[in-house]
Write an enzyme that holds these catalytic residues in place. Structure first.
Site, mmCIF file in Angstrom:
data_model
loop_
_atom_site.group_PDB
_atom_site.id
_atom_site.type_symbol
_atom_site.label_atom_id
_atom_site.label_comp_id
_atom_site.label_asym_id
_atom_site.label_seq_id
_atom_site.Cartn_x
_atom_site.Cartn_y
_atom_site.Cartn_z
ATOM 1 N N GLY A 41 19.823 57.163 10.569
ATOM 2 C CA GLY A 41 19.302 55.801 10.631
ATOM 3 C C GLY A 41 20.344 54.719 10.489
ATOM 4 N N GLY A 182 27.608 32.220 2.907
ATOM 5 C CA GLY A 182 27.205 32.445 4.289
ATOM 6 C C GLY A 182 25.751 32.129 4.530
ATOM 7 N N HIS A 445 -7.849 32.902 21.370
ATOM 8 C CA HIS A 445 -8.081 31.813 20.417
ATOM 9 C C HIS A 445 -8.957 32.330 19.273
ATOM 10 C CE1 HIS A 445 -8.906 27.749 18.946
ATOM 11 N NE2 HIS A 445 -10.190 28.099 18.881
#
Length: 466
Positions: A41, A182, A445
């Site tokens: 992974g 950062g 909707h």
């Protein structure tokens, strides 16, 4: 010469590597995948995307229980159990890694555990944890070794005090004050996790806006939203040094343009200034391959030498897991004579904060710089019925289209489920679609996806719900 044992040996079992192995198996290639870690992974699954998303989800629920539930008639008094939160995260990761193991077996891929490096044309040497070495003979070698956190000069990593993104996933307690160096994807995601769990979070960024590469209008709204959530920002600021003590860390910072230095104290500092390709010690010189000054390996349709291929973070293009997956499929298909191609302009970016930010294609700044005549449609989530009902009204959708042809050039979303909504834009742009194609397509909707449609309507000035 003896016949090669494998058609392809893949070095690295991250999203690029394991997807390459799966595609190779599907196409009938005899494949092996080499991974130095104990589980498959790569960074993404083990100490990157997946565990980060688990903590993001858990911390969001914790904050909702504290701040939102009472408003909608659910009265609870939540208590943080950080140990259980980590266990839930780890359980999810373990299940996913076992899933990758299953996929390797399903596609008849041989998994070899150890540190792999190229030992010449058609040879991959694997050194196991006990020091034993095995050489795999193969027709093709694929480099899928990914990336590692970029260190910051003058700010050395120190367990529990100055940490990288992996360290931020396993903190045993909530810091009183976390300083994040950062303001990119990693820093903002992990900073928001620990802020929600109770830490004071200060983000120090060298540039003047958050989210490197993000559309400027979105970046401004995004930073404003994070500030309202409690994150503090010191923009246009550079870190020049760090000192650790038993009480924590003292950072020395100064304006990026120059000026007086000051100090920031925190008990934990997260260095999240980006990632760099992992190319050291791969034996690239044995096949005549030299990375550039930043460590990237150039390629010609993913090929770098006879029988040597490269994909993912270790080569050019967006350093994203889903880009690596696309590279993987294209490279394996080219390997067997099929047509493989990846359009990097259509690779979406997502920041999984709350709300999320997602974008694909050109920013307004890029279009202006290129002299492209464009039109813009914009729609706020405050006017979207589902967002209103769910109390998720912060943010907007922006659609940029060519002024003459109406071809969609870029879509930028700051708001709920932005990462899910951006897929519609990717598909439209992949087919060269127009804003009118989105505007005249029926959307369900009430859903957040209607905000994308309304923004597309706005390109031609007929937004109906705002």
């Amino acid at each position: 010469m003896a016949e090669a044992a494998y058609d392809v040996v893949i070095i690295g079992a991250g999203p690029g590597g394991y997807n390459a192995a799966i595609r190779a198996g599907q196409l009938g290639l005899k494949a092996a995948i080499v991974e130095k870690g104990p589980t498959l992974g790569g960074t993404c699954l083990n100490v990157g995307c997946m565990p980060t998303k688990a903590l993001l989800h858990s911390s969001e629920l914790f904050e909702q229980a504290n701040n939102e539930f009472a408003h909608i008639g659910i009265e609870v008094k939540p208590k943080l159990n950080l140990g259980q939160m980590h266990k839930s995260k780890d359980d999810s990761v373990e299940a996913l890694t076992k899933g990758i193991e299953f996929l390797m077996k399903k596609n008849k891929v041989t998994v070899v555990t150890g540190y792999g490096k190229i030992a010449g044309t058609g040879k991959v040497e694997v050194e196991a944890a006990d020091g034993t070495k095995t050489v795999l003979e193969t027709k093709n070698i694929m480099i899928a070794t990914g990336s590692e956190p970029t260190p910051l000069p003058g700010v050395a990593f120190e367990d529990g005090k100055i940490i990288d993104s992996s360290g931020a996933l396993f903190l045993p307690k909530v810091p009183k004050h976390m300083v994040v160096i950062g303001a990119g994807v990693i820093g903002l995601e992990l900073g928001s996790v620990w802020r929600r769990l109770g830490a004071e979070v200060t983000v120090v960024e060298y540039l003047d806006k958050v989210g490197a590469g993000m559309d400027a209008e979105v970046a401004t709204a995004f930073q404003r939203g994070l500030t309202k959530q409690g994150l503090k920002f010191k923009m246009s600021t550079k870190v020049t040094g760090a000192k650790t003590s038993k009480d924590g860390v003292e950072l020395t910072v100064e304006p990026a343009a120059g000026g007086a230095a000051e100090t920031i104290k925190g008990d934990v500092v997260l260095v999240a200034i980006g990632r760099r390709p992992f190319t050291a010690g791969l034996g690239l010189e044995t096949v005549g391959v030299t990375p550039d000054a930043r460590g990237f390996i150039a390629n010609d349709h993913f090929k770098v030498a006879d029988g040597v291929w490269v994909i993912g973070d270790v080569t050019h293009g967006p350093m994203l897991a889903h880009k690596a997956e696309e590279d993987a499929v294209a490279a394996i298909e080219l390997m067997v004579g099929k047509a493989g191609h990846v359009d990097y302009t259509l690779v979406p970016s997502v920041i999984y904060t709350s709300p999320e930010v997602a974008w694909v294609g050109k920013t307004e700044e890029a279009l202006k710089a290129e002299g492209v005549n464009y039109k813009k449609g914009k729609f706020p989530f405050a006017a979207n019925s589902r967002a209103k009902i769910n109390h998720e009204t912060e943010g907007f959708v922006k659609v940029l289209a060519d002024a003459a042809t109406d071809k969609v050039l870029g879509v930028h979303i700051f708001g709920p489920q932005a990462g899910e909504l951006i897929g519609e834009a990717c598909m439209t742009m992949a087919f060269g679609g127009a804003s009118e194609d989105i505007a005249r397509t029926c959307h369900p909707h009430p859903t957040r996806s209607e905000a994308v449609r309304q923004a597309a309507m706005g390109v031609e000035g007929w937004t109906m719900q705002a």
